[in-house]
Every structure is written in structure tokens, then in C-alpha cells.
Design a protein around this motif. Sequence first.
Motif, short mmCIF file in Angstrom:
data_model
loop_
_atom_site.label_atom_id
_atom_site.label_comp_id
_atom_site.label_asym_id
_atom_site.label_seq_id
_atom_site.Cartn_x
_atom_site.Cartn_y
_atom_site.Cartn_z
N ASP A 1 -8.77 3.18 -4.42
CA ASP A 1 -8.51 2.33 -5.16
C ASP A 1 -8.44 2.99 -6.41
O ASP A 1 -8.22 3.73 -7.38
CB ASP A 1 -10.03 1.53 -5.52
CG ASP A 1 -10.14 0.87 -3.91
OD1 ASP A 1 -9.48 1.29 -2.87
OD2 ASP A 1 -12.21 0.83 -3.75
N ASN A 2 -7.41 1.86 -7.61
CA ASN A 2 -7.59 2.39 -8.91
C ASN A 2 -6.08 3.27 -9.24
O ASN A 2 -6.78 4.35 -10.15
CB ASN A 2 -8.21 1.92 -9.95
CG ASN A 2 -9.52 0.71 -9.63
OD1 ASN A 2 -8.21 -0.51 -9.54
ND2 ASN A 2 -10.39 0.95 -9.14
N VAL A 3 -5.64 3.47 -7.90
CA VAL A 3 -4.07 4.51 -9.10
C VAL A 3 -2.96 4.35 -9.72
O VAL A 3 -2.88 2.63 -9.58
CB VAL A 3 -3.28 4.32 -7.46
CG1 VAL A 3 -2.15 5.49 -7.48
CG2 VAL A 3 -4.05 5.10 -6.32
N THR A 4 -2.89 5.02 -10.39
CA THR A 4 -2.40 4.48 -12.15
C THR A 4 -1.02 4.86 -11.62
O THR A 4 -0.16 5.39 -10.51
CB THR A 4 -2.81 5.80 -12.78
OG1 THR A 4 -3.97 5.38 -13.05
CG2 THR A 4 -1.79 5.15 -14.06
N VAL A 5 -0.17 3.75 -11.69
CA VAL A 5 1.65 3.17 -10.94
C VAL A 5 1.87 4.17 -12.09
O VAL A 5 1.72 4.31 -13.43
CB VAL A 5 2.11 2.42 -10.82
CG1 VAL A 5 0.77 1.37 -10.09
CG2 VAL A 5 1.95 1.19 -12.30
N PRO A 6 3.39 4.56 -12.35
CA PRO A 6 4.08 5.05 -13.16
C PRO A 6 4.55 4.17 -14.60
O PRO A 6 4.68 3.30 -13.99
CB PRO A 6 5.34 5.20 -12.42
CG PRO A 6 5.03 5.95 -10.74
CD PRO A 6 4.03 4.79 -10.69
#
Length: 491
Positions: free
Chosen positions: A376-381
Motif C-alpha cells: 500500500d501507498n507506493v510513491t509514484v515517480p
Amino acid sequence: MRFVPSTPNGSLLLSALEETSDSHDTALAQDILAKAAEVIEAREAGKTPDQPTTEHQIVQVLAEWTDAHLADDPQKASVHQAELEAKSGVHPFAFAKAQDLLRRRGHDRPPYDGTYYRPWDPNDASQKDFGKVKHHLKNDAKIGFYGDWGTGGEDAWHLFYEMMKHKPDVLLHLGDIYNTGNHYDIKHKFLEPMDEVCRHLGVSRPPVLTIPGNHEYFTKAKSYFHMLDTLNSAHGSEWLQEASFFCLRTADHKWQFIGSDTGLQSYTKRHGHGAGAGKTVPGFEDSELEWHRKRISEFPGRTVFLSHHQVVSPDFSMYSGPASGASGNYTYWNPNLVEAFACHMPSGSANPNKTYLEAIDLWLWGHDHWFVPFVDNVTVPTFGQTPAGAKLRRGRLLGGSARETKATRTVAPAFAGLVAKDDKGDPALPYYTPDNTPKNQLYNAICNHTYGILDLSTGLLNHYQTPAWYDGTKQPPQTRTLKNPILTDKF
């Protein structure tokens, strides 16, 4: 092994041979199909079949004729045509009929004329509710999710059988009806298998909403859009899916399910024109993106978003331009899908001060034939206008409902820490064996198939696995014990 082509021309050729051989249930027809699959698979790998037979040779010439015909090269096509006619003495029925079909399907080439895609016009007041399914789900409904399922294989039948045991109220399919999503494929690999399972279980087929993948657009999605108009007619006009994108909501407006069309740009990207021109990976048409943003910003409840193409890949690069700030390697992300929603919603929206991406509680996608859940809540580029720190709240690759992926496949090191874990702390991938059998010794060395069931009464989305096999039998292998559910998402 059941082979499914990955290239448009290979898919069109094998589909034409399947269709013309279908009315001749003979050993000859099956032999032709087997040899055609071997030739097309070898061509896609840049090889030639071992010990080619006469049938292999004819398929090879027919494949070259197909390439020339679809590339609008009449001179080269005539050369191969002469080669085919020279082999007329050993030219079985299927080749000539397939050639006629391929001629008629030669419309699958640029320019794309927009005949079949159904766009939303934001300036047309009569289209205010365009794309919204009129039916509202009951508040405790069960929803079944499956992706890349339309192979017509025995293992696809078995997965649907297991999924229907949960008695879902609606089925949401993530796209790809193989090989080309034409009328034959839709009938024999999508509709008939579902209906056969339902008859076997003594139940009616529930409503089905399906988005197009790239394979439907191999024939410009003509048959796909024709299917939409009658797909749910047994359930009444309130279940009509008007477009290749949709919005389905519950009666209490606590949940909405949004389907999108990334298949169109997979087509226009390939041909270098239209909204897909110049793109390396598919995205949304401008009007459709505006439609999706309106559905998300106006809704106060939970949003589940569906696309065929992946937001992020677990093991191959999709992007080579500049970016920064991503968890894992930014080249593995789809910049068009990230930028579509990693921007702030307008003032007055139901979820102010959030990006659209943060308002999407779950994003499910297919295309890649595997099951990979991300944490969950993976930082996107940070792509272009993407604000730094935008996050994908929960992403799941669910494209392994019928297509095979080798069990030896592994997640790229850049994402090793981003794969969600099961209750034992192991990566929640469809590999489970009770005796810790090495992955390269699993049955047929392929991953299990997967599907999901969301129960709104509990807020639990269980992801299940079923056996995958391609040895032609009608019964799944009994040599494995599968752990189910493989993963549970809690909302």
C-alpha cells in the motif's frame, strides 16, 4: 502447450485458421492449428520450427502473405500468393478460407477511423450520465474480478467454475479476449464458456462488465462493441454498458467501480496516429480522462479503478524518459496513467486536497499474465506535472486468470520490497506448494491462475488461485495443494 500469439498479425492469422477449422472437426484441422501455432510462436521468437513439415511451410508462406497484406504491400503479397498457389496440391481447406478471412479483416490497419470507439462529449447535455450503469448494486453485493480470461482453455473454464461458486452478483473483466476479440473469439472463448459453467452449476450468468484490452483492438474492437449492446440484455436495460468505459455504483453510494479503455491507445500507438501517436505506452483519450476525473472527484465513497494496461510492471521497463522520486525503478511505471491521476482534484470536489490517485482506493489491472500485489501507498515517480510524493494507495496486477506465466518468473530487484506479503510474511505470489517444492519443479512450470472476490458486506477482497495447465486434459492436476485465499485486502 496452448499458444496465444502476442503480435497482431500472428493473432489475426491463428484466429482466422481457428475460425475456418472450427466447422471441420477433423484430425487434419487440429494438425493444421498445431503446426500454425508452432510457426507463429517460432516467428515471434525469431526462429523456425524444428524439422518443418509441408504444413509448416505453407503456414510460413501464409504468415508472410499476411504481413504483406496488412502492410499494404501488394507486390510482396502477390509473390507469396503465387507461392501458395504453387502448393495448391497440398493446400488444405483451412488455408484458403483463412486467407479470405484475412482479406476481409484487412481493415485493421491505419488510419484508425474512430468508427467503433464511443466517446463521451462533455459539451452534450444529453450525455450527462453517459457511461454510468443505471443499475445500482445492493449494498452487500459480491463482485468477481478476473483478467485476460478469454482463452477458451480448460483451465479458464475451471477458474470460472471456482469463481462462480462464490455466487458473485456482478463480474468485472479486465480485458483481452483472445486471439483478436472477433465475433468467433467472443462467442467461443468468452460467452459460451461462462454460460456452460453456469448451466453446469444450475445458476444464471450474472451481469458482466468488461473493458477492452489490446487484443480486442487487433480487429478495431468492432465485435467487442457489438457484444456490449446485448451482453447483459437478460438483466434488463439498466445493465447496459454503453461504452468501453463504465461506472457502477452501490445503492448507498459507498462504493463505485470504474472501468477504463486503454486498449484504443494501444492500437493508435502501434500505428503512430491519433491520441496514441508518439506514446511509448497506452493512456486514455482526453475526453475519457475528463470523464474519469469527474466520476472520481464527485464521489464521496470508495473507488475501485480498472484498466487493462498496467500502472507499473513488476519486472520489465516501460519508460525511458526523465523522472524522479519513485519507489523502485521509475522506468517500470506507465507515465501516461500516473500523470492522468497524480494531480490534485478541483476545489469543491468530494475529496478536497487530494490527488485523484489518492482517491482511488484500489487499482486493478491486467495485460501482464500474472498476479502481483504491491504494498500500500507506493510513491509514484514524478513525471512532468506529477506532484512529488503522490502515492498509489493499493495496486494489484490481476492478469493471470487464464494465460500462462512461467513459475520461474521473479520480481525485479527494484521491486522486491514492494510486493505485498501473505500471512506468513512471504511474497503473495501464486507459487504455493505445501512441501516447499522449488518453483522450477512446479506442475508444468507455470504459475497458478488467479481471480478476486470482493464482499461488500465485510469489506474483504479475497484473491484466490486455481491450477493452471495446458496439456489438453479437462481435469486440473491433483498434484498440488493450493493455499486460498492467497491474499486478503481489507477495506
